[in-house]
Design a protein around this motif. Structure first.
Motif, short mmCIF file in Angstrom:
data_model
loop_
_atom_site.label_atom_id
_atom_site.label_comp_id
_atom_site.label_asym_id
_atom_site.label_seq_id
_atom_site.Cartn_x
_atom_site.Cartn_y
_atom_site.Cartn_z
N PHE A 155 79.04 109.66 39.32
CA PHE A 155 79.32 108.20 37.89
C PHE A 155 80.71 108.01 37.86
CE2 PHE A 155 81.88 109.30 34.24
CZ PHE A 155 80.82 108.51 32.92
N MET A 156 81.92 108.59 39.21
CA MET A 156 83.23 107.84 38.35
C MET A 156 83.63 107.27 38.99
SD MET A 156 85.76 111.57 38.18
CE MET A 156 85.01 112.11 39.17
N ALA A 157 82.68 107.46 40.56
CA ALA A 157 82.21 106.05 40.98
C ALA A 157 82.44 105.10 41.04
CB ALA A 157 81.81 105.91 42.40
N SER A 158 80.82 104.62 40.08
CA SER A 158 80.33 103.70 39.43
C SER A 158 81.11 102.76 38.14
CB SER A 158 78.57 103.75 39.07
OG SER A 158 79.36 104.84 38.21
N GLU A 159 81.84 103.78 37.71
CA GLU A 159 82.63 103.58 36.76
C GLU A 159 83.91 103.00 36.57
OE1 GLU A 159 81.92 104.37 33.28
OE2 GLU A 159 79.98 104.51 33.89
N ALA A 160 84.13 103.62 38.37
CA ALA A 160 85.66 102.96 38.47
C ALA A 160 84.77 101.18 38.86
CB ALA A 160 86.49 103.57 40.10
N SER A 161 84.29 100.96 39.61
CA SER A 161 84.07 99.61 39.97
C SER A 161 83.63 98.97 38.87
CB SER A 161 82.80 99.85 41.29
OG SER A 161 82.62 101.03 42.29
N GLY A 162 83.14 99.53 38.02
CA GLY A 162 82.71 98.74 36.56
C GLY A 162 83.75 98.26 36.20
N GLY A 163 84.97 99.48 35.73
CA GLY A 163 86.04 99.17 35.49
C GLY A 163 86.76 97.68 35.55
N LEU A 164 86.62 97.74 36.92
CA LEU A 164 87.17 96.70 38.51
C LEU A 164 86.41 94.97 37.30
CD1 LEU A 164 88.10 98.23 41.70
CD2 LEU A 164 89.69 97.97 39.23
N ILE A 165 85.06 94.86 37.47
CA ILE A 165 84.60 93.88 36.88
C ILE A 165 84.43 93.63 35.44
CG2 ILE A 165 82.33 93.09 36.32
CD1 ILE A 165 81.74 94.77 38.97
N ALA A 193 89.64 103.05 32.38
CA ALA A 193 90.85 104.24 32.77
C ALA A 193 90.64 104.51 34.21
CB ALA A 193 90.57 105.48 32.18
N LEU A 194 89.50 104.86 34.60
CA LEU A 194 88.38 104.98 36.31
C LEU A 194 89.05 104.02 36.98
CD1 LEU A 194 85.75 107.39 35.53
CD2 LEU A 194 87.77 107.83 35.85
N GLY A 195 88.61 103.41 36.83
CA GLY A 195 89.36 101.29 37.46
C GLY A 195 90.25 101.60 38.33
N VAL A 196 91.62 101.07 37.10
CA VAL A 196 92.85 101.90 37.22
C VAL A 196 92.78 102.96 38.42
CG1 VAL A 196 95.40 102.16 36.45
CG2 VAL A 196 93.56 100.92 35.17
N LEU A 197 92.94 104.56 38.17
CA LEU A 197 92.24 105.66 38.59
C LEU A 197 91.41 104.90 40.40
CD1 LEU A 197 91.57 108.68 36.95
CD2 LEU A 197 93.99 107.45 38.26
N GLY A 212 101.08 111.36 33.44
CA GLY A 212 100.17 109.69 33.77
C GLY A 212 98.76 109.74 33.19
N ILE A 213 97.97 110.39 33.55
CA ILE A 213 96.55 110.85 33.08
C ILE A 213 96.68 109.83 31.45
CG2 ILE A 213 94.62 112.10 32.32
CD1 ILE A 213 94.68 111.08 35.16
N SER A 214 97.57 110.98 30.59
CA SER A 214 97.35 110.72 29.52
C SER A 214 97.66 109.54 28.67
CB SER A 214 98.64 111.37 28.64
OG SER A 214 97.72 112.93 29.23
N LEU A 215 98.61 108.38 29.54
CA LEU A 215 99.12 107.01 29.41
C LEU A 215 97.76 106.39 29.50
CD1 LEU A 215 102.01 106.60 30.79
CD2 LEU A 215 101.34 106.07 28.64
N LEU A 216 97.00 107.17 30.78
CA LEU A 216 95.37 105.43 30.83
C LEU A 216 94.74 106.11 29.86
CD1 LEU A 216 94.68 106.39 34.95
CD2 LEU A 216 95.76 103.95 33.69
N CYS A 217 94.70 106.77 29.42
CA CYS A 217 93.67 107.35 27.54
C CYS A 217 94.46 106.39 26.55
CB CYS A 217 94.09 108.60 27.01
SG CYS A 217 93.97 109.84 28.56
#
Length: 399
Positions: free
Chosen positions: A17-27, A138-142, A337-342
């Motif tokens: 889930f995190m992998a797909s969300e991160a890639s989706g976040g970049l898109i 957020a996961l895209g940034v991570l 840092g994670i709190s900022l990404l929220c």
């Protein structure tokens, strides 16, 4: 001799889930930038006219926000149910830190927004706009930080965002519902009861639940409750149990099958389409004075400062009082840092803003600018801090 083959449980689904969300976040980031470029180019009239064009009973924009986003909320509901019953939120100890942090991340931003807009009855309707976190962004940034951030913090952020989404769904259902049609609402309740009965009777055919969900969506849309709520309600009725004859294979449950089937479509198609359709705001006539109006500042500071104070502050108190521990391998600076990404509240914040000011395009534009300001600032600050934040040093073992 007893079999040593382990139960086939989908233990890696959160990582997937995190992998797909991160890639989706970049898109999604690319889609949002493209929308801003188009909305401020010679193509702007065509862009806005296309979104307003009617296809049957709804405009294209309403099909995106009411129908496609119902699929997004279906996935949100599946993730919530799965995590509570069979995942990172299955025990109270695991729920404590992200749950309390999510509460702070909803309450403090709303209070900051109201501090700017309490005396404006129209603007104050948007109090919930900065209360949401965009997990894809957020996961895209991570994902840009690679191994600098421990997996435990990514899990914490994901769990927090899932709880945050549940709060946002409740807020939408309670505070952003128009006039109610009791007949349609009653019929929707009967459909839900039928779906629950199917679950209790052990019905495992996914298409039957999806058929009932389509009927439920129409009834909820007609009832006056926002149609996307139907997606979450449907998700809660879909079985999370092994298929008959495969008692150790939870990965074949209808819920997991549907969740896996929807991940790619939502991350790579639905959310980018939503971002492209809703992020476009014209900057014509935007001045420093307009950037400093109370509505825009309330949203921007609610996201940037409110999420930082709410998430980090409530998480720190939870840890200090011994209700939870700092995520494994993480330092306090990384948690900050994670709190900022929220504070990246793009998708859900836009969605709530559109509901809050459905009939006022000017207020919608002010909200969009505030969301962009707050989300971009929070995302950059979180990324910079996580790049330089020291990692947690494990204490040496003693003999």
């Amino acid at each position: 001799m007893a079999s040593t083959t382990p139960n086939r449980r989908p233990v890696s689904i959160l990582r997937e889930f995190m992998a797909s969300e991160a890639s989706g976040g970049l898109i999604l980031m690319a889609a949002a930038v493209l929308a801003l470029v188009v909305a401020n180019s010679a193509l702007a009239p065509l862009y806005f006219a296309a979104l307003g064009a009617y296809l049957g009973p709804l405009s294209l924009l309403h099909w995106i926000n009411d129908a496609l986003m119902a699929v997004f909320f279906l996935l949100v509901g599946l993730e919530i149910k799965r995590e509570v019953l069979d995942g990172q939120l299955a025990s109270w100890s695991n729920r404590a830190l992200p749950g309390i942090a999510a509460l702070g991340g909803m309450v403090v931003p709303a209070l900051i927004f109201l501090a700017f807009n309490y005396d404006d009855s129209a603007a104050s309707r948007g109090w919930a706009i900065p209360a949401a976190t965009d997990i894809a962004f957020a996961l895209g940034v991570l994902s840009l930080l690679g191994s600098r951030v421990p997996t435990s913090l990514k899990v914490f952020l994901t769990a927090l965002a899932i709880i945050d989404d549940l709060g946002a769904v409740a807020i939408i259902a309670v505070f952003y519902t128009g006039s109610i049609s009791t007949i349609d609402l009653g019929l929707a309740a009967l459909v839900i009861a039928g779906l629950v009965l199917m679950n209790r009777m052990g019905v495992m055919r996914l298409w039957l639940y999806l058929l009932g969900g389509a009927i439920l969506w129409v009834l909820v849309l007609r009832s006056g409750v926002h149609a996307t709520v139907a997606g979450v309600l449907l998700a809660f009725t879909i079985p999370l149990r092994p298929a008959p004859g495969r008692p150790d294979d939870l990965a074949k449950s209808p819920l997991h099958q549907l969740e896996h089937g929807l991940h790619g479509m939502v991350a790579f198609l639905i959310i980018p389409i939503f971002g492209f359709a809703n992020a476009g705001v014209s900057f014509a006539g935007v001045t420093l004075a307009s950037l400093g109006n109370d509505l825009t500042l309330g949203v921007a500071l609610g996201l940037f400062l409110g999420k930082l104070v709410g998430v980090f502050g409530f998480a720190a108190l939870t840890i200090r009082f011994g209700l939870a521990e700092l995520p494994m391998g993480a330092s306090w600076a990384q948690l900050l840092g994670i709190s900022l990404l929220c504070g990246i509240g793009f998708t859900m914040s836009l969605f709530i803003g559109l509901l809050a000011f459905a009939n006022d395009p000017m207020l919608q534009d002010a909200v969009k600018i505030g969301i962009l300001m707050g989300s971009v600032t929070a995302g950059l600050a979180g990324w910079l801090l996580l790049r330089v934040a020291p990692r947690r040093i494990k204490a040496p073992r003693t003999a």
